[in-house]
Design a protein around this motif. Structure first.
Motif, mmCIF file in Angstrom:
data_model
loop_
_atom_site.group_PDB
_atom_site.id
_atom_site.type_symbol
_atom_site.label_atom_id
_atom_site.label_comp_id
_atom_site.label_asym_id
_atom_site.label_seq_id
_atom_site.Cartn_x
_atom_site.Cartn_y
_atom_site.Cartn_z
ATOM 1 N N THR A 106 0.844 -1.202 0.000
ATOM 2 C CA THR A 106 0.000 0.000 0.000
ATOM 3 C C THR A 106 0.877 1.249 0.000
ATOM 4 O O THR A 106 1.976 1.239 0.551
ATOM 5 C CB THR A 106 -0.876 0.042 1.270
ATOM 6 N N TYR A 107 0.367 2.299 -0.592
ATOM 7 C CA TYR A 107 1.031 3.616 -0.593
ATOM 8 C C TYR A 107 2.447 3.557 -1.161
ATOM 9 O O TYR A 107 3.305 4.338 -0.788
ATOM 10 C CB TYR A 107 1.013 4.244 0.813
ATOM 11 N N PHE A 108 2.711 2.607 -2.007
ATOM 12 C CA PHE A 108 3.945 2.590 -2.780
ATOM 13 C C PHE A 108 3.593 1.997 -4.128
ATOM 14 O O PHE A 108 2.914 0.975 -4.179
ATOM 15 C CB PHE A 108 5.035 1.759 -2.099
ATOM 16 N N PRO A 109 4.068 2.571 -5.227
ATOM 17 C CA PRO A 109 4.859 3.802 -5.336
ATOM 18 C C PRO A 109 4.088 5.046 -4.888
ATOM 19 O O PRO A 109 2.870 5.096 -4.972
ATOM 20 C CB PRO A 109 5.199 3.881 -6.818
ATOM 21 N N LEU A 110 4.886 6.032 -4.466
ATOM 22 C CA LEU A 110 4.301 7.192 -3.801
ATOM 23 C C LEU A 110 3.475 8.062 -4.745
ATOM 24 O O LEU A 110 2.653 8.843 -4.298
ATOM 25 C CB LEU A 110 5.420 8.031 -3.174
ATOM 26 N N LEU A 111 3.691 7.899 -6.072
ATOM 27 C CA LEU A 111 3.029 8.856 -6.976
ATOM 28 C C LEU A 111 1.617 8.467 -7.386
ATOM 29 O O LEU A 111 0.937 9.253 -8.019
ATOM 30 C CB LEU A 111 3.893 9.131 -8.212
ATOM 31 N N VAL A 112 1.144 7.280 -7.008
ATOM 32 C CA VAL A 112 -0.246 6.918 -7.312
ATOM 33 C C VAL A 112 -1.050 6.994 -6.014
ATOM 34 O O VAL A 112 -0.728 6.313 -5.053
ATOM 35 C CB VAL A 112 -0.340 5.490 -7.895
ATOM 36 N N PRO A 113 -2.091 7.833 -5.975
ATOM 37 C CA PRO A 113 -2.832 7.984 -4.712
ATOM 38 C C PRO A 113 -3.617 6.720 -4.364
ATOM 39 O O PRO A 113 -4.133 6.041 -5.251
ATOM 40 C CB PRO A 113 -3.785 9.155 -5.001
ATOM 41 N N GLU A 114 -3.708 6.435 -3.066
ATOM 42 C CA GLU A 114 -4.514 5.315 -2.545
ATOM 43 C C GLU A 114 -4.287 4.042 -3.357
ATOM 44 O O GLU A 114 -5.219 3.414 -3.862
ATOM 45 C CB GLU A 114 -6.005 5.685 -2.547
ATOM 46 N N CYS A 115 -3.023 3.674 -3.497
ATOM 47 C CA CYS A 115 -2.716 2.568 -4.402
ATOM 48 C C CYS A 115 -2.530 1.242 -3.678
ATOM 49 O O CYS A 115 -2.131 1.183 -2.514
ATOM 50 C CB CYS A 115 -1.483 2.892 -5.249
ATOM 51 N N LEU A 116 -2.859 0.193 -4.414
ATOM 52 C CA LEU A 116 -2.519 -1.166 -4.019
ATOM 53 C C LEU A 116 -1.629 -1.726 -5.132
ATOM 54 O O LEU A 116 -2.050 -1.773 -6.290
ATOM 55 C CB LEU A 116 -3.770 -2.048 -3.901
ATOM 56 N N LEU A 117 -0.409 -2.100 -4.787
ATOM 57 C CA LEU A 117 0.510 -2.688 -5.774
ATOM 58 C C LEU A 117 0.415 -4.202 -5.588
ATOM 59 O O LEU A 117 0.766 -4.730 -4.533
ATOM 60 C CB LEU A 117 1.927 -2.176 -5.528
ATOM 61 N N ILE A 118 -0.073 -4.884 -6.616
ATOM 62 C CA ILE A 118 -0.470 -6.290 -6.479
ATOM 63 C C ILE A 118 0.424 -7.196 -7.320
ATOM 64 O O ILE A 118 0.529 -7.010 -8.540
ATOM 65 C CB ILE A 118 -1.950 -6.467 -6.917
ATOM 66 N N GLU A 119 1.083 -8.148 -6.682
ATOM 67 C CA GLU A 119 1.971 -9.081 -7.389
ATOM 68 C C GLU A 119 1.589 -10.507 -7.011
ATOM 69 O O GLU A 119 1.912 -10.973 -5.919
ATOM 70 C CB GLU A 119 3.435 -8.811 -7.007
ATOM 71 N N PRO A 120 0.915 -11.227 -7.886
ATOM 72 C CA PRO A 120 0.445 -12.562 -7.495
ATOM 73 C C PRO A 120 1.534 -13.641 -7.544
ATOM 74 O O PRO A 120 1.414 -14.627 -6.813
ATOM 75 C CB PRO A 120 -0.668 -12.847 -8.503
ATOM 76 N N THR A 121 2.547 -13.500 -8.363
ATOM 77 C CA THR A 121 3.608 -14.490 -8.623
ATOM 78 C C THR A 121 3.084 -15.709 -9.383
ATOM 79 O O THR A 121 1.878 -15.972 -9.421
ATOM 80 C CB THR A 121 4.359 -15.002 -7.369
ATOM 81 N N GLU A 122 3.999 -16.462 -9.938
ATOM 82 C CA GLU A 122 3.657 -17.594 -10.807
ATOM 83 C C GLU A 122 3.191 -18.824 -10.055
ATOM 84 O O GLU A 122 2.631 -19.737 -10.661
ATOM 85 C CB GLU A 122 4.865 -17.954 -11.691
ATOM 86 N N THR A 123 3.436 -18.884 -8.740
ATOM 87 C CA THR A 123 3.140 -20.137 -8.045
ATOM 88 C C THR A 123 1.696 -20.207 -7.538
ATOM 89 O O THR A 123 1.305 -21.186 -6.918
ATOM 90 C CB THR A 123 4.111 -20.374 -6.867
ATOM 91 N N GLU A 124 0.896 -19.168 -7.787
ATOM 92 C CA GLU A 124 -0.490 -19.181 -7.324
ATOM 93 C C GLU A 124 -1.416 -19.711 -8.422
ATOM 94 O O GLU A 124 -1.216 -19.440 -9.611
ATOM 95 C CB GLU A 124 -0.918 -17.767 -6.918
ATOM 96 N N SER A 125 -2.451 -20.407 -7.985
ATOM 97 C CA SER A 125 -3.382 -21.002 -8.946
ATOM 98 C C SER A 125 -4.468 -19.994 -9.321
ATOM 99 O O SER A 125 -4.730 -19.018 -8.610
ATOM 100 C CB SER A 125 -4.027 -22.243 -8.337
ATOM 101 N N ARG A 126 -5.116 -20.302 -10.448
ATOM 102 C CA ARG A 126 -6.238 -19.484 -10.901
ATOM 103 C C ARG A 126 -7.324 -19.421 -9.829
ATOM 104 O O ARG A 126 -7.925 -18.371 -9.598
ATOM 105 C CB ARG A 126 -6.773 -20.120 -12.185
ATOM 106 N N ALA A 127 -7.567 -20.518 -9.152
ATOM 107 C CA ALA A 127 -8.624 -20.547 -8.128
ATOM 108 C C ALA A 127 -8.308 -19.548 -7.003
ATOM 109 O O ALA A 127 -9.194 -18.845 -6.507
ATOM 110 C CB ALA A 127 -8.754 -21.954 -7.556
ATOM 111 N N THR A 128 -7.033 -19.465 -6.609
ATOM 112 C CA THR A 128 -6.653 -18.506 -5.564
ATOM 113 C C THR A 128 -6.872 -17.074 -6.045
ATOM 114 O O THR A 128 -7.383 -16.232 -5.299
ATOM 115 C CB THR A 128 -5.173 -18.721 -5.173
ATOM 116 N N LEU A 129 -6.499 -16.821 -7.280
ATOM 117 C CA LEU A 129 -6.674 -15.467 -7.811
ATOM 118 C C LEU A 129 -8.156 -15.104 -7.867
ATOM 119 O O LEU A 129 -8.550 -13.985 -7.523
ATOM 120 C CB LEU A 129 -6.038 -15.355 -9.204
#
Lengths: 458, 483
Positions: B410-433
Motif C-alpha cells: 500500500t502507498y507505494f509507489p508514492l506517486l499513485v494515490p490510494e494505491c494497491l501494488l499487487i503481485e500474485p507471482t507464478e506459483t499461485e493457482s487461478r482458483a486462488t486469484l
C-alpha cells in the motif's frame, strides 16, 4: 512445470479473460530486439531427487572436521528445537512485518530479542539486527560520525579483526570517513592509546579482541569520552554472559555496542547467514539504522507490537535516511531469540566458561610443545595466539591431513608476530578432541624438526 | 504473554547446558560481570510452545496468499531449505581452507555462472547480503570506475520518482547527491526530463525495469543512450527481475551493473525480514571493481579470490562470503528450475498478473495504468472509492487480512494515490486469484454499505489495528518489568 500449478485449461481460460492469444503476446510491450534466446548456459532442470543426490554428494565430499578455528565465527552446540521451529513456514516464509496485525509473531519475537540484547549489553535500546558483525561495525562508525559535530575520523585498533576493518572501510570510505589504526602492545596484545590522537568521532573497543585478549575496556571508554568521542563496543555475545556489559564500561558506559550474532544459534555454514546486533543509549536511538519494533496498543487497548521510528528509514526518508538498509536478518534473529531463551543466564555463562576453560587448556598444552609459544602474556577468553617456530601454513596443512582444522594462520595479517596461528576450543570440544590435537601437533612438529621438508620456507 | 512472563528463578532447560563449566578466576575481576544478564529462565517446553504459538500469529506464504507488490512472495520450495541444511554444509567454518569446501564452492561457482547467464552480464559476485547491500556495491563500483578514470566531477545519481527508497539512500551512502526525475502519464520515465537532467555531473542512473509501476520501460534503448552519451553508467535494480527472467536480460538492455534479489526471483525465504542475498553483476568495464570474495575455478579447483587477486575491487562487504546458506538455497532452486523452468517463471508470473488485473478491472476496480500491459505486478487505485466512502487503501488492506489474504503493498509507489501494488507471482493457482477478486469485490460492497466495518478492520486477527503514533511517541523498545 516446477512450482507452477496451471493446467492447460487454466491457461486458455486466463488468456481468454485477458483477451490475449498466447502467453508470448503478454510481452508485446518489450522491444522484440531485446528478447533473449534460450539460456544455453543454464542446465536443464532436475527433479528434487536428482538435486538431492547431487547436494548430498557434494556435502559428503566436504565432510566433517575437528575444528579449532574461531576468529569471529564460533562452533557452539545448537539445540535441536531451534531450527525446527525457526523453519516453520509461518516464520520462514513470512515477509518483513509491515502489516503488523498479520505479523504479531515475528514482531513480538523481535521485541523479545531487543529486550534480551539490551540486557546482555547493558544499553537502553537494540535494533532488529543488521547483516553481520562487520557491517554492524560499519554502521556504528557512521552513527558516531553523524553524532559528532566536526570530525569524520574513527579510531580502530589493530586488535580488531582485520577483515572487519576492511569491510568497514568499504562501507564508510565513500562518505569521506577516515579510519585511523591504533597499535597494540607486543607483550600484552592490548591496544595502546596514542599520545596525540587529534579530533575523532569514535573509538572502536573490541572485547575480547581479535587475539582473544581482554582489553582494558574501562580505560578505553573513559579515554574516548574525555576526547569528546563515542565509545563503540565490539563484543562477542557469548562472553557477555560473564564479562562486564558495555553499558557499564568506564565511568559512564559505552555508547554503542555491536557484534556478530552467529554464536547465538546460527550454524557456521561457510559464512552465513548470520546477523549483526546493535544496541545503543537512548540518546542515539534516532541515529540508529535498521528496523526497530515497539510495543503499543490496539483499538481495544490490548498490547501489540509494530515497527516504529520508521521516519529514519529509506522507504520514508529516501536520500536522507540513516542507512539504505531494508531487510535485516530476521530468520537468524528468530533462532537467536530461542537460543538465548533455552540457554538462559546460567546456560550462556556455562557455555562461555567451558569455552574459556577448553581454550586455556589447549593453549597451555600446545605452548608446552617445543617450537610453540603463547604470543601474549595477558588473560584471554576463548581464543589465543600461538607463535610457531615452524611454518604455520605447512603445519596447519599437516594437521588437516589428520582431520584437524588447527586454527587460523594470521602471519600475513600480523607479520610482526612471525609465524602465528589463532586457536579456539569451544564447549563442543571434549578432552579426547584436545588430546588428539595436541598429540598430532607434537608428532608433526617433531617429525618436521627431524626431517625438514625440502621446500621448507622459514 | 512474553517469554519473560514464563521465567522462574532457577529454572533451566537442563539438557542444553554443557556438562562442565570451568573457572573464570584467571580473568581480572574488574572485567567480569557483577550481575547475570536477565535472560529468561525457562524450560525447553516453555520455549517450544511459546515460539510455536508466536509463529501461529503470522501470515506467511505457506499459510496465505501474499500478493505483496515488488516483494515476489512466491512459494519457497522445501528442498531448498533441507539441502542447504545438510549437516556437512552447516558444520563448515568460513575460514576453513578452500580444499575443505570444494563441494560447497562448486555450488557457489555454478550459481555465479547461472546468474551471469540469466542476467547477461560479464561476471557476478555473490558477496552482497541483501538487495540494498547489492545496490551499495553497485553504486560503489560506479564511483570506483569514474574515480579510476580521474573523472571525479561526476557527483550525481539520477533516480526516477517511482524508485524504491533504497535507491536514493544508497546513492547518499556512496557519497553522491540525488536528482529525482518524474514519470510521464503512461508510467514511463520522462525522457525529456532525463535529457535535461544528464550532464558532466552525472555518475549514473538507477532504474528498475519493469518499474515499480508494473510496466516495462519501452524506451529503455533511448534511456540507455542518453545516459551513456552523457558519460554516466546504468544501474539495474533487480527488484522486478521475476517479470522477465529468461525473457530479457538486463545486460542486453545495456545496463552496466545490476543486483539480483535472490529472496525474490530465486525464491529464497523472506524469513520475516531477511536474510536475503543481493548478488551483483557487471559489464566488462566494471569487472575489476567487483566486490570480493569471488569464486574462481582454476582447472577444476575452486578458490575464493581475495585482495591480491583483485587489487581494484571495491573490497569486502562482510566478514565472510555473504549469506552463504541463502546462496545455497538459490542454487538448489536454480537447479530444479533449469533453463526452461526459469523462462516459465516470467511467463506465468506475467500471465497471473495480467489475469488478475483483467478480473479486477472487470469487477469495476480502477487501474492506475489501464492502457498498459501488466508486468508481473500492477496497480489499483482506490482514490475514487476513498472520495466516495472515506475508505482508504489502508482500510482496504486491513480488511483483506480478515478475508485471509495478506494485503498488497500500500502507498507505494508514492506517486499513485490510494494505491494497491499487487503481485500474485507464478506459483499461485487461478482458483486462488479468483477468490482474491471475490474478496476485493466483497470489501468494496462493505465500503459502500457498512464503512465502519472496514474502518475498524481487522476483526479476526490476534490484535486489532495498532496505534502507530503511540508506538513512535511513547517508545517502548525493550520490556521493563513493573516495579
Amino acid at each position: 512445470m516446477p512450482f507452477i500449478p496451471h493446467t492447460e485449461e487454466d491457461v486458455s481460460a486466463m488468456l481468454g479473460a485477458i483477451g490475449a492469444k498466447s502467453i508470448d503476446a503478454l510481452f508485446d510491450e518489450i522491444p522484440p530486439a531485446l528478447l533473449s534466446g534460450t539460456l544455453d548456459d543454464v542446465p536443464e532442470g532436475l527433479s528434487e531427487m536428482a538435486v538431492a543426490r547431487l547436494m548430498q554428494a557434494r556435502a559428503s565430499a566436504d565432510g566433517f572436521w575437528s575444528n579449532f578455528i574461531g576468529a569471529g565465527v564460533y562452533e557452539h552446540h545448537i539445540p535441536a528445537a531451534i531450527w525446527q521451529i525457526t523453519t516453520r513456514g509461518e516464520f520462514y516464509s513470512a515477509y518483513t512485518p509491515y502489516q503488523a496485525e498479520a505479523s504479531q509473531g515475528t514482531l513480538q519475537l523481535i521485541y523479545e530479542y531487543q529486550t534480551m540484547m539490551t540486557r546482555l549489553t547493558g544499553l537502553d535500546v537494540s535494533n532488529a539486527s543488521l547483516y553481520d558483525g562487520a557491517s554492524a561495525l560499519a554502521e556504528a562508525m557512521l552513527m558516531a560520525v553523524r553524532s559528532h559535530k566536526t570530525s569524520r575520523r574513527v579510531l580502530v585498533p589493530k586488535t580488531v579483526h582485520p577483515i572487519y576493518r576492511r569491510a568497514a572501510l568499504t562501507t564508510v570510505k565513500n562518505q569521506g570517513i577516515e579510519l585511523v589504526e591504533l597499535d597494540y602492545d607486543p607483550v600484552s596484545g592490548r591496544t595502546v592509546l596514542p599520545a596525540d590522537p587529534g579530533t575523532f568521532a569514535g573509538l572502536v573497543i573490541p572485547q575480547p579482541n581479535f587475539f582473544g585478549v581482554l582489553e582494558d575496556v574501562h580505560a578505553l571508554t573513559d579515554w574516548a569520552h574525555e576526547q569528546g568521542a563515542l565509545a563503540i563496543a565490539l563484543v562477542n555475545p557469548t562472553t557477555l554472559a560473564v564479562l562486564e556489559a558495555p553499558g557499564k564500561w568506564g565511568a559512564t558506559g559505552a555508547d554503542i555496542a555491536v557484534g556478530e550474532g552467529q554464536p547465538l544459534g546460527a550454524p557456521m555454514a561457510s559464512g552465513g547467514p548470520y546477523f549483526g546486533f546493535m544496541c545503543c543509549r537512548q540518546a542515539f536511538v534516532r541515529q540508529m539504522p535498521g528496523r526497530v519494533v515497539g510495543r503499543t496498543v490496539d483499538l481495544d487497548g490490548r498490547p501489540g507490537f509494530a515497527l516504529t521510528l520508521q521516519a529514519r528509514e529509506q522507504h520514508i526518508r529516501r536520500s536522507k535516511a540513516t542507512s539504505n538498509i531494508c531487510t535485516n536478518q530476521g530468520l537468524i534473529v528468530t533462532a537467536a531469540t530461542q537460543y538465548l531463551s533455552l540457554l538462559g543466564p546460567q546456560g550462556l555463562a556455562r557455555v562461555a566458561a567451558a569455552s574459556h576453560a577448553n581454550t586455556v587448556a589447549l593453549a597451555g598444552r600446545l605452548a608446552a610443545i617445543p617450537g610453540v609459544s603463547r604470543a601474549f602474556e595477558s588473560p584471554f577468553f576463548h581464543e589465543a595466539v600461538l607463535k610457531l617456530k615452524d611454518n604455520a601454513h605447512d603445519v596447519l596443512r599437516a594437521l588437516r591431513a589428520q582431520g584437524i582444522l588447527g586454527g587460523l594462520d594470521i602471519s600475513a595479517w600480523y607479520p610482526e608476530l612471525g609465524q602465528a596461528i589463532l586457536v579456539c576450543a569451544t564447549e563442543t570440544k571434549t578432552d579426547a578432541d584436545l588430546d588428539h590435537y595436541v598429540q598430532q601437533m607434537e608428532r608433526i612438529l617433531s617429525k618436521r624438526r627431524e626431517a625438514p621438508p625440502c621446500a621448507y620456507k622459514s | 504473554m512474553l517469554i519473560f512472563d514464563h521465567s522462574r528463578p532457577g529454572r533451566t532447560a537442563t539438557a542444553q547446558l554443557p556438562a562442565a563449566g570451568g573457572s573464570l578466576d584467571d580473568l581480572p575481576a574488574e572485567l567480569r560481570r557483577k550481575d547475570a544478564p536477565a535472560l529468561p529462565e525457562v524450560s525447553e517446553l516453555d520455549v517450544v510452545r511459546h515460539y510455536t504459538r508466536l509463529s501461529q500469529k503470522n501470515f506467511s506464504i505457506d499459510t496465505q496468499f501474499y500478493p505483496l507488490g515488488s516483494c515476489t512472495m512466491k512459494y519457497n520450495p522445501r528442498a531448498c531449505n533441507s539441502l542447504a541444511m545438510l549437516p556437512q554444509f552447516l558444520a563448515r567454518h568460513p575460514a576453513s581452507p578452500d580444499d575443505t569446501g570444494q563441494g560447497f564452492l562448486a555450488c557457489m561457482f555454478e550459481l555465479q555462472e547461472m546468474l551471469q547467464a540469466v542476467s547477461g552480464m560479464a561476471a557476478v559476485s555473490l558477496a552482497p547480503m541483501a538487495g540494498a547491500h547489492g545496490e551499495f556495491a553497485g553504486v560503489a563500483m560506479i564511483r570506483a570506475y569514474h574515480d579510476a578514470r580521474g573523472d571525479t566531477a561526476r557527483r550525481e545519481i539520477i533516480v526516477p520518482d517511482a524508485a524504491h527508497g533504497t535507491n536514493p539512500a544508497t546513492a547518499t551512502m556512496c557519497g553522491y547527491t540525488v536528482k529525482e526525475i518524474p514519470t510521464d502519464a503512461s508510467g514511463s520515465v520522462d525522457l525529456a526530463a532525463l535529457r535535461a537532467a544528464v550532464g558532466p555531473q552525472t555518475a549514473g542512473l538507477m532504474l528498475t525495469n519493469p518499474s515499480t509501476l508494473g510496466v516495462f520501460e519501452k524506451t529503455i534503448a533511448d534511456i540507455q543512450k542518453i545516459v551513456h552519451d552523457a558519460g554516466g553508467l546504468l544501474y539495474y535494480d533487480g527488484a522486478n527481475l521475476n517479470a522477465i527472467l529468461g525473457k530479457v536480460r538486463p545486460g542486453d538492455m545495456g545496463f552496466d551493473v545490476i543486483h539480483l534479489n535472490l529472496h525474490k526471483t530465486f525464491s529464497t525465504p523472506h524469513g520475516g525480514g531477511g536474510p536475503g542475498a543481493g548478488p551483483v553483476g557487471v559489464s566488462e568495464r566494471l569487472l575489476p571493481f567487483l566486490p570480493i570474495p569471488l569464486v574462481l575455478n582454476e582447472r577444476g579447483f575452486y578458490r575464493l579470490a581475495a585482495e591480491t587477486d583483485r587489487p581494484q575491487s571495491i573490497g569486502r562487504l562482510s566478514a565472510n562470503l555473504g549469506n552463504a546458506g541463502v546462496l545455497l538455497r538459490a542454487y538448489v532452486y536454480a537447479r530444479m528450475l533449469g533453463r526452461s523452468g526459469m523462462l516459465r517463471v516470467a511467463e506465468y508470473a506475467t500471465l497471473n498478473a495480467n489475469y488478475l488485473m483483467a478480473k479486477l478491472r472487470d469487477a469495476g476496480f480502477e487501474l492506475a495504468y489501464p492502457e498498459r500491459r501488466a508486468s508481473h505486478e500492477f496497480i489499483v487505485t482506490l482514490k475514487k472509492l476513498k472520495d466516495a466512502t472515506g475508505i482508504s487503501a489502508m482500510d482496504f488492506a486491513k480488511r483483506l487480512l480478515d478475508y485471509g489474504f495478506h494485503a498488497p503493498t500500500t502507498y507505494f509507489p508514492l506517486l499513485v494515490p490510494e494505491c494497491l501494488l499487487i503481485e500474485p507471482t507464478e506459483t499461485e493457482s487461478r482458483a486462488t486469484l479468483d477468490s482474491f477478486v471475490e474478496a476485493m469485490t466483497a470489501i468494496r460492497r462493505e465500503a459502500e454499505t457498512n464503512p465502519e466495518l472496514v474502518k475498524g478492520a481487522p476483526h479476526t486477527l490476534p490484535v486489532r489495528r495498532l496505534d502507530d503514533v503511540r508506538a513512535a511517541r511513547e517508545l517502548d523498545l525493550a520490556y521493563q518489568p513493573a516495579g
